[in-house]
Design a protein around this motif. Structure first.
Motif, PDB file in Angstrom:
ATOM      1  N   PRO A  86     -28.663  55.105 -50.935  1.00 14.06           N
ATOM      2  CA  PRO A  86     -27.442  55.873 -50.480  1.00 14.06           C
ATOM      3  C   PRO A  86     -26.008  55.467 -50.613  1.00 14.06           C
ATOM      4  O   PRO A  86     -25.313  55.896 -50.534  1.00 14.06           O
ATOM      5  CB  PRO A  86     -27.854  56.112 -49.003  1.00 14.06           C
ATOM      6  CG  PRO A  86     -28.832  54.998 -48.521  1.00 14.06           C
ATOM      7  CD  PRO A  86     -29.534  54.515 -49.989  1.00 14.06           C
ATOM      8  N   GLY A 145     -25.102  55.599 -54.135  1.00 20.52           N
ATOM      9  CA  GLY A 145     -25.230  57.028 -54.628  1.00 20.52           C
ATOM     10  C   GLY A 145     -25.900  56.992 -55.848  1.00 20.52           C
ATOM     11  O   GLY A 145     -25.549  57.926 -56.668  1.00 20.52           O
ATOM     12  N   LEU A 176     -27.215  60.619 -56.763  1.00 19.98           N
ATOM     13  CA  LEU A 176     -28.071  61.238 -55.664  1.00 19.98           C
ATOM     14  C   LEU A 176     -27.388  62.687 -55.438  1.00 19.98           C
ATOM     15  O   LEU A 176     -26.393  62.825 -55.089  1.00 19.98           O
ATOM     16  CB  LEU A 176     -27.958  60.645 -54.321  1.00 19.98           C
ATOM     17  CG  LEU A 176     -28.710  59.154 -54.495  1.00 19.98           C
ATOM     18  CD1 LEU A 176     -28.595  58.640 -52.712  1.00 19.98           C
ATOM     19  CD2 LEU A 176     -30.166  59.322 -54.863  1.00 19.98           C
ATOM     20  N   GLU A 194     -27.618  66.142 -52.617  1.00 17.98           N
ATOM     21  CA  GLU A 194     -27.481  66.205 -51.397  1.00 17.98           C
ATOM     22  C   GLU A 194     -28.897  66.321 -50.710  1.00 17.98           C
ATOM     23  O   GLU A 194     -29.263  65.981 -49.830  1.00 17.98           O
ATOM     24  CB  GLU A 194     -26.689  67.253 -50.625  1.00 17.98           C
ATOM     25  CG  GLU A 194     -25.369  67.428 -51.077  1.00 17.98           C
ATOM     26  CD  GLU A 194     -24.781  65.942 -50.186  1.00 17.98           C
ATOM     27  OE1 GLU A 194     -25.254  65.865 -48.959  1.00 17.98           O
ATOM     28  OE2 GLU A 194     -24.017  65.196 -50.621  1.00 17.98           O
ATOM     29  N   ARG A 236     -30.586  63.115 -50.492  1.00 17.67           N
ATOM     30  CA  ARG A 236     -30.073  62.228 -49.317  1.00 17.67           C
ATOM     31  C   ARG A 236     -30.849  62.573 -48.051  1.00 17.67           C
ATOM     32  O   ARG A 236     -30.955  61.780 -47.077  1.00 17.67           O
ATOM     33  CB  ARG A 236     -28.690  62.414 -49.186  1.00 17.67           C
ATOM     34  CG  ARG A 236     -27.854  61.765 -50.054  1.00 17.67           C
ATOM     35  CD  ARG A 236     -26.221  61.816 -49.787  1.00 17.67           C
ATOM     36  NE  ARG A 236     -25.572  61.101 -51.044  1.00 17.67           N
ATOM     37  CZ  ARG A 236     -25.264  59.874 -50.969  1.00 17.67           C
ATOM     38  NH1 ARG A 236     -25.617  59.136 -49.965  1.00 17.67           N
ATOM     39  NH2 ARG A 236     -24.424  59.354 -51.842  1.00 17.67           N
ATOM     40  N   ARG A 284     -21.397  59.459 -48.651  1.00 17.22           N
ATOM     41  CA  ARG A 284     -21.619  60.303 -49.876  1.00 17.22           C
ATOM     42  C   ARG A 284     -20.390  59.715 -50.963  1.00 17.22           C
ATOM     43  O   ARG A 284     -19.309  59.608 -50.974  1.00 17.22           O
ATOM     44  CB  ARG A 284     -20.953  61.672 -49.670  1.00 17.22           C
ATOM     45  CG  ARG A 284     -22.153  62.756 -49.193  1.00 17.22           C
ATOM     46  CD  ARG A 284     -23.059  62.037 -48.086  1.00 17.22           C
ATOM     47  NE  ARG A 284     -23.654  63.273 -47.584  1.00 17.22           N
ATOM     48  CZ  ARG A 284     -24.939  63.076 -46.876  1.00 17.22           C
ATOM     49  NH1 ARG A 284     -25.092  61.420 -46.479  1.00 17.22           N
ATOM     50  NH2 ARG A 284     -25.732  63.918 -46.489  1.00 17.22           N
TER      51      ARG A 284
END
Length: 524
Positions: free
Chosen positions: A321, A324, A447, A449, A452, A517
């Protein structure tokens, strides 16, 4: 109030005076004279705990500088827990204990090491660390005081300096080159492996365990310090039993610098601590230790195990995360996530996939060409696109363990960082895994959403028991992720024990990771 007998010649506060017979002082001087044949200009010093003269290789100022330099490397490698409230609490408690150290002329500092194993350790000169992984095993402020007191004891007695000195007669040239133990881990082998591998450290520090006599001395000093600061010295025995339970539950191998290798056996240590505590008097004029509820409140929300910010596996996918990015490994391959790489090994052990961060650059092709300047490639490098990302490919044949192996290499550039996939297999087996290597490399992506939302991490939470509730019932009600045995261990109770009403219980709770993000950036 009765004075607490301390292993010190210093008087005042809560310290008694320990008189040394002339033979002991004479013996210490003879050691200094004998060691002088080896250690030249370093000479002797009076130990701040025993009061005896002893041969030392390091002055106090050099000891502090040694610890400061070592701390910089260790903290950059393992990191510190970023929790201002918890940091402040640990520092406040540590200073309360340090005020009763027989070595009060140095500055003690207390830090939270961001490592998942249960550990505590001290560096030369007064820096003391408690790991994030130790906190879930603590059940009272008395126990934390026992751990910190033990580490203060190591610093007060200058055990790191004495460990270096002890090997002088056997290896004077090695000591003269400043080799020797700089720190020792208390419970876990991971720190020992880390320190042992830090070749860039000044003086080429090496890992070394404390002797059993030094451990016993630190135990007693720590108990004396804890009692003088208003804490129950019996807590060391209780926590030693907890560590023994934890080791048995997780079946840790006795290797390297683990707790059971570098310390006396836990039953012996626990009994010794219990017996010694009975002869100490707790200072009652100081604030009482926190009750269980107030104490555990400090740990509510800490991460358990590997933090999600270092990346997580979700089935065969690896999701990071913070960076990314995400990618997949072949099904049923054995995966691993370490500080330096993410990797997978085929079921038969013949092939490996390794993913590494290799450069700060916006060009995958430039990184590949730089690599090509160091080896003779079989093919490439050539540029390509994988989804939204610039990439490059190449292959090379190298000699590994006596046979030719082929490497399939793929570089990706994203957010000014270059990642490299390396697929490795013997030339004779390469055709069988080529498709697996290519599929895994081409799975590298940013990544989404949705991905995530698949990232979770375990956190310690404190919940209160209900009337007539046992540990299993509380775990089911609260969504506890620990096993019943692990929950009992962490809370210092038995698995079948009925809990008092409104009693704070530590559990492991799986929660979504609220990470940042990342966005795609390009360099013109």
């Amino acid at each position: 109030m009765r004075q607490i007998p301390m292993l010190s010649t210093r008087q005042g506060k809560a310290y008694g005076q320990l008189s040394l017979p002339p033979s002991a002082l004479f013996g210490g001087l003879m050691v200094c004279l004998a060691f002088g044949l080896f250690i030249g200009p370093w000479g002797c010093a009076r130990n701040p705990v025993s009061g005896r003269p002893e041969a030392v290789l390091t002055s106090e100022s050099a000891e502090i500088e040694q610890g400061n330099r070592l701390a910089q490397v260790i903290e950059s490698e393992m990191g510190l827990v970023q929790n201002p409230g918890l940091e402040a609490y640990l520092s406040q408690l540590g200073q309360r204990l340090a005020n009763h150290s027989p070595r009060a002329n140095i500055t003690y500092q207390f830090r939270l090491a961001d490592i998942p194993e249960a550990n505590a350790f001290a560096l030369p000169g007064g820096r003391i660390y408690v790991s994030r992984g130790l906190l879930p095993l603590l059940n009272s402020e008395d126990e934390l005081a026992a751990v910190l007191g033990h580490e203060i004891g190591h610093v007060a007695a200058r055990h790191s300096v004495r460990r270096q000195t002890a090997s002088v007669p056997l290896a004077p040239l090695r000591i003269a080159a400043a080799l020797g133990g700089a720190t020792a881990s208390i419970v876990s082998p991971r720190l020992g492996q880390l320190v042992a591998g830090l070749g860039q450290l000044p003086g080429a520090f090496a890992m070394a365990a404390y002797s059993r006599d030094q451990e016993r001395e630190a135990d007693r000093l720590g108990q004396q310090i804890a009692a003088a600061a208003g804490f129950d010295p019996m807590a060391l025995s209780v926590f030693t039993d907890t560590l023994a339970r934890e080791d048995a539950l997780n079946k840790k191998p006795e290797r390297g610098h683990s707790f059971l290798v570098s310390h006396p056996p836990s039953p012996e240590r626990s009994v010794s601590a219990e017996e010694y505590a009975q002869g100490l008097t707790i200072q009652t004029e100081l604030p009482a230790p926190l009750d269980r509820k107030a104490f555990l409140r400090h740990f509510d929300g800490i991460v358990l195990g590997q933090p999600a910010l270092e990346g997580v596996f979700v089935d065969d996918r690896f999701l990071h995360p913070e960076l990314g990015i995400g990618f997949s490994f072949p099904p049923n391959w054995e995966t691993s996530n370490t500080d330096s790489s993410v990797s997978a090994r085929s079921p038969d052990g013949s092939a490996d996939l390794i993913v590494e961060l290799v450069a700060k650059s916006s060009s995958a092709l430039e990184a590949a060409e730089e690599f090509a300047g160091t080896v003779k490639l079989k093919s490439g490098p050539h540029a390509l696109r994988v989804g939204q990302l610039d990439a490059a490919e190449a292959s090379v044949v190298v000699r590994i363990r006596g046979e030719n192996s082929q490497l399939a290499l793929t570089w990706f550039a994203y957010n000014d960082l270059v990642y490299r996939f390396t697929g490795i297999a013997p030339v004779s087996e390469f055709a069988k895994v080529r498709a697996d290597f290519e599929k895994s490399a081409r799975s590298f992506h940013l990544l989404s959403e949705a991905e995530r939302s698949d990232i979770f991490e375990k956190k310690l939470r404190v919940v209160e028991s209900r009337k007539s509730e046992n540990l299993a019932e509380l775990g089911q009600r609260s969504g506890n992720q620990w096993s019943l045995a692990q929950t009992a261990l962490a809370n210092g109770v038995q698995e079948i024990e009925q809990l008092p009403p409104d009693w704070p219980v530590k559990i492991a709770h799986e929660e979504p990771y609220p990470g940042p993000r990342a966005t795609l950036s390009r360099t013109p």
